[in-house]
Design a protein around this motif. Structure first.
Motif, short mmCIF file in Angstrom:
data_model
loop_
_atom_site.label_atom_id
_atom_site.label_comp_id
_atom_site.label_asym_id
_atom_site.label_seq_id
_atom_site.Cartn_x
_atom_site.Cartn_y
_atom_site.Cartn_z
N TYR A 253 -19.37 -21.95 47.82
CA TYR A 253 -19.47 -22.06 46.35
C TYR A 253 -21.14 -22.67 45.85
CZ TYR A 253 -15.10 -21.14 44.95
OH TYR A 253 -13.36 -19.67 45.15
N PHE A 255 -23.75 -20.51 45.27
CA PHE A 255 -23.57 -20.46 43.83
C PHE A 255 -25.69 -20.15 44.01
CE2 PHE A 255 -20.00 -22.25 42.70
CZ PHE A 255 -19.36 -20.64 42.36
N ASP A 257 -27.13 -17.84 43.66
CA ASP A 257 -27.55 -16.93 42.51
C ASP A 257 -28.20 -17.64 40.87
OD1 ASP A 257 -25.39 -14.06 42.99
OD2 ASP A 257 -27.00 -14.58 44.16
N ASP A 258 -27.21 -18.74 40.83
CA ASP A 258 -27.36 -19.71 40.05
C ASP A 258 -28.68 -20.50 40.11
OD1 ASP A 258 -26.09 -21.20 37.94
OD2 ASP A 258 -25.66 -23.37 38.68
N LYS A 260 -31.17 -18.96 41.87
CA LYS A 260 -32.23 -18.38 41.79
C LYS A 260 -32.36 -18.34 40.25
CE LYS A 260 -30.90 -14.83 44.84
NZ LYS A 260 -30.69 -13.52 43.94
N ILE A 261 -31.71 -18.45 39.17
CA ILE A 261 -32.04 -17.85 37.47
C ILE A 261 -32.44 -19.88 37.26
CG2 ILE A 261 -30.01 -16.45 37.94
CD1 ILE A 261 -29.45 -19.38 35.93
N THR A 265 -35.44 -20.94 34.67
CA THR A 265 -34.80 -21.13 32.80
C THR A 265 -34.55 -23.10 33.40
OG1 THR A 265 -32.73 -19.99 33.63
CG2 THR A 265 -34.44 -19.61 31.62
N PRO A 268 -31.02 -24.95 30.04
CA PRO A 268 -30.99 -23.35 29.41
C PRO A 268 -29.82 -24.70 28.72
CG PRO A 268 -28.82 -23.67 31.65
CD PRO A 268 -31.05 -24.64 31.46
N PRO A 282 -23.83 -26.74 31.65
CA PRO A 282 -23.30 -27.25 32.44
C PRO A 282 -24.49 -27.04 33.66
CG PRO A 282 -21.43 -27.23 32.63
CD PRO A 282 -22.51 -25.81 31.19
N SER A 283 -26.05 -27.11 33.40
CA SER A 283 -26.75 -26.64 34.64
C SER A 283 -26.20 -27.32 36.33
CB SER A 283 -28.55 -25.92 34.34
OG SER A 283 -28.92 -25.96 35.52
N LEU A 284 -25.79 -26.57 37.39
CA LEU A 284 -25.53 -27.14 38.31
C LEU A 284 -27.20 -28.02 39.24
CD1 LEU A 284 -23.20 -24.48 39.87
CD2 LEU A 284 -22.92 -26.68 39.17
N LYS B 70 -18.85 -23.65 34.57
CA LYS B 70 -19.94 -22.33 34.57
C LYS B 70 -20.12 -21.88 36.41
CE LYS B 70 -24.93 -22.32 33.84
NZ LYS B 70 -26.34 -22.43 33.73
N ASN B 82 -26.68 -12.11 37.95
CA ASN B 82 -28.50 -12.10 38.05
C ASN B 82 -28.93 -10.64 37.22
OD1 ASN B 82 -29.19 -13.99 39.23
ND2 ASN B 82 -28.24 -11.94 41.00
N ARG B 153 -14.96 -30.74 44.37
CA ARG B 153 -15.63 -30.33 44.38
C ARG B 153 -16.87 -31.70 43.83
NH1 ARG B 153 -20.66 -26.02 44.32
NH2 ARG B 153 -20.10 -26.07 42.11
#
Lengths: 290, 208
Positions: A253, A255, A257-258, A260-261, A265, A268, A282-284, B70, B82, B153
Motif C-alpha cells: 500500500y 502507492f 504512483d501517488d 510520483k504525482i 504537484t 493539491p 489529504p496528500s500522503l 485518498k 497516472n 495503518r
C-alpha cells in the motif's frame, strides 16, 4: 443405469456450450499497456460471450429465480426453510467427504463423515444439526477446490448459463461432482434435478437483499461479480484461512504512483479550481499544508 | 519469607502469562480501540434506524475520520491514476468519497438486523500497520458469525487510518478496484466517460 439419460442430457448441454464458446470470437487484448495489464488481471478472454450469458442469467433471475426465491421465503416460515436447508446440506456431505479425502485432509474428512452419520441417524435425515451441537462444524468442498489444491490453475473466467460465475477449473469440478455424487446411485435424474432446483432457490433466497444492493451500488455489476467470485473461491480453497486471498499488488500500500504525482504537484490542497469542497485532499507524502 | 518470595514470583509469572498473549505491540492495541470506536458509532446509527440523510452524514464523518480515503481511491483505479489530469483527479476523489458513503450507508442499513461487532485479536501488518480481526454476531444464535478483518495503518501526521475492510476474506478495496478497472479496461481507458459513469451512479444513489 438410471443416470444414462441424465448423462447424455448433460453431455449434450456441455457440447453445445463448448461449441458456442469456441465459435464466439475472443476479446482482442488491448494494446495500451495499462489496459493490457487490467485485461490480463481480469483473466477473462471470453468476456464478450460471458457478458451475453450474464445478461441471459440476469433475465432468468429477474423473471424466474428471484420471484421463486421470494415466493419460497414468503410462503414458508424461517424454521421450515432452515430444516430444508439442513437436509440439502446433509445431502451434499458425501461429495464434501470425497473431496476432503482427495485433498488429503483426513481430519476434515472424518468430521464430514461423523456429521453425516450423526445428522442422518439422530438428526432424522439431516433435518437437525445434532453434530453441530457437539462442535462438529460444517464445511463444504467440491472438486473445483480439490483441483486447486492439486495445483490446477483456475483458467479463464467463465459465465455458465444458469449456474452463474465459474472458471474452467470450477466448471470441470462442477461436472465431476455431479457425475460422481453417490446420490446418483440412488436417485434418478428427475429427483436430482428437483434437488438442484430447490437448492438453487434456497441459496438465492438467502441473498435477495445483498444482491439487490450490490447491483444497485456497483458501477459495473458484471465486473463486481467476477471479482467477488474469484475472492470467494480463493477463500474456500484456503478453507477460510485469514489473509490468504489478498493479491500481491494490494499488499504494497505504498502507492508509488501517488509519490510520483506528488512531486510535480506537492500541495493539491489549495487547488485553484475551488470546485472540490468535498475532499480535503489529504496528500500522503506531501507535508501538511497547514 | 521464602514462601512470600515464591508466591510473588508465581504471581509475577502468572501475570506475565496472562498478559503475554495480548501483549501485541501498542500499535495493535491502539488499532483495536480505534476500530471499535468507529464501529460502535456506525452500529449506533444503524440501531437507531435514523433517516437516510442523518445516516449518510454519520458514514461520511466516519469515512473521513477513519479511512485513508485518498490512498484507497488511488488504489481503486490502478495505474489509471497516472493518466488522469489534476482536474480529473480532484473530481474522481470527490465522487469516490460520495460513492463509498452512499454504498456502505445503504448496504449496511439494508442488512443490519441488530447484530453486534466483537473485536478480536490484532496482528502486525508490515512496519506501521495492523490487522484487526472482528466478527459480526447476530442476535439469532443459529446464524454463523461473519468474520471482518480491518487493515489499519499509521499515516504520517494523521494517526491511524483504515485502508481495507475484508469480509470473510473478501476485500472491499479489491472488489471496488476490480469494478473500476474493469470499466476503464473495457472503455479503453476513457477517463472522462468513467468519471461520467461515477457521477451518474452517485446522483442515482443520493436520491434513492
Amino acid at each position: 443405469m438410471k443416470n444414462k439419460s441424465f448423462f447424455r442430457f448433460s453431455a449434450r448441454i456441455c457440447g453445445v456450450a463448448l461449441a458456442a464458446m469456441l465459435m464466439t470470437a475472443c476479446a482482442t487484448p488491448p494494446t495500451d499497456p495499462e489496459a493490457r495489464k487490467a485485461f490480463d488481471e481480469a483473466n477473462d478472454p471470453l468476456e464478450p460471450t460471458n457478458r451475453t450469458i450474464f445478461e441471459f442469467n440476469m433475465a432468468f433471475d429477474k423473471y424466474l429465480l428471484k420471484p421463486a426465491a421470494e415466493g419460497y421465503r414468503w410462503s414458508l416460515p424461517d424454521d421450515t426453510r432452515a430444516v430444508i436447508r439442513r437436509v440439502l446440506q446433509n445431502l451434499r456431505a458425501p461429495v464434501t467427504f470425497g473431496n476432503d479425502v482427495l485433498q488429503g485432509n483426513m481430519g476434515r474428512a472424518m468430521e464430514t463423515l461423523m456429521r453425516m452419520t450423526v445428522n442422518t441417524v439422530m438428526g432424522m435425515g439431516g433435518m437437525f444439526d445434532v453434530a453441530g451441537q457437539y462442535g462438529l462444524q460444517r464445511h463444504e468442498e467440491d472438486f473445483g477446490q480439490t483441483l486447486a489444491v492439486w495445483g490446477f490453475d483456475e483458467g479463464p473466467y467463465l459465465m455458465l448459463p444458469i449456474f452463474g460465475p465459474s472458471n474452467i477449473r470450477d466448471a470441470i469440478g462442477l461436472g465431476v461432482d455431479s457425475v460422481a455424487d453417490p446420490l446418483g446411485w440412488f436417485l434418478g435424474w428427475p429427483e436430482l434435478a428437483a434437488r438442484a432446483v430447490v437448492e438453487g432457490v434456497d441459496k438465492r433466497s438467502q441473498v435477495i437483499e445483498p444482491l439487490d444492493e450490490l447491483e444497485r451500488t456497483s458501477v459495473d455489476f458484471y465486473a463486481t461479480i467476477r471479482s467477488l467470485y474469484r475472492q470467494r473461491r480463493m477463500d474456500e480453497i484456503n478453507n477460510g484461512a485469514p489473509g490468504m486471498n489478498l493479491p500481491a499488488p494490494s499488499i504494497s500500500y505504498d502507492f508509488p504512483d501517488d509519490e510520483k504525482i506528488a512531486e510535480p504537484t506537492p500541495t493539491p490542497a489549495p487547488a485553484p479550481a475551488a470546485e472540490t469542497p468535498a475532499t480535503p485532499a489529504p496528500s500522503l507524502v506531501a507535508k501538511p499544508a497547514s | 519469607m521464602i514462601r512470600r518470595a515464591f508466591l510473588s514470583g508465581l504471581f509475577a509469572v502468572s501475570l506475565f502469562a496472562l498478559t503475554a498473549p495480548a501483549s501485541a505491540g501498542p500499535l495493535e492495541d491502539e488499532s483495536r480501540t480505534f476500530v471499535k470506536g468507529l464501529a460502535d458509532r456506525a452500529i449506533a446509527v444503524l440501531k437507531a434506524d435514523a433517516p437516510k440523510a442523518q445516516r449518510d452524514k454519520v458514514f461520511e464523518d466516519l469515512l473521513r475520520e477513519g479511512f485513508d480515503v485518498k490512498a484507497i481511491a488511488i488504489f481503486c483505479v490502478g495505474g489509471y491514476w497516472n493518466k488522469m489530469t489534476e482536474q480529473e483527479r480532484q473530481e474522481y476523489l470527490s465522487l469516490f468519497e460520495k460513492l463509498i458513503v452512499q454504498t456502505y450507508s445503504s448496504r449496511m442499513a439494508s442488512v443490519y438486523n441488530g447484530q453486534n461487532l466483537e473485536i478480536g485479536a490484532a496482528r502486525p501488518d508490515g512496519k506501521a500497520g495492523a490487522w484487526v480481526t472482528s466478527k459480526i454476531v447476530s442476535t439469532n444464535v443459529a446464524d454463523e458469525p461473519i468474520r471482518i478483518d480491518w487493515r489499519v495503518r499509521q499515516v504520517d501526521g494523521k494517526g491511524l487510518k483504515i485502508i481495507d475492510v475484508v469480509v470473510t476474506n473478501i476485500s472491499m478495496v479489491v472488489t471496488q478496484r476490480d469494478d473500476f478497472v474493469g470499466i476503464l479496461q473495457r472503455n479503453n481507458g476513457n477517463i472522462p466517460e468513467f468519471i461520467g459513469m461515477l457521477r451518474d451512479k452517485v446522483a442515482k444513489l443520493q436520491t434513492t
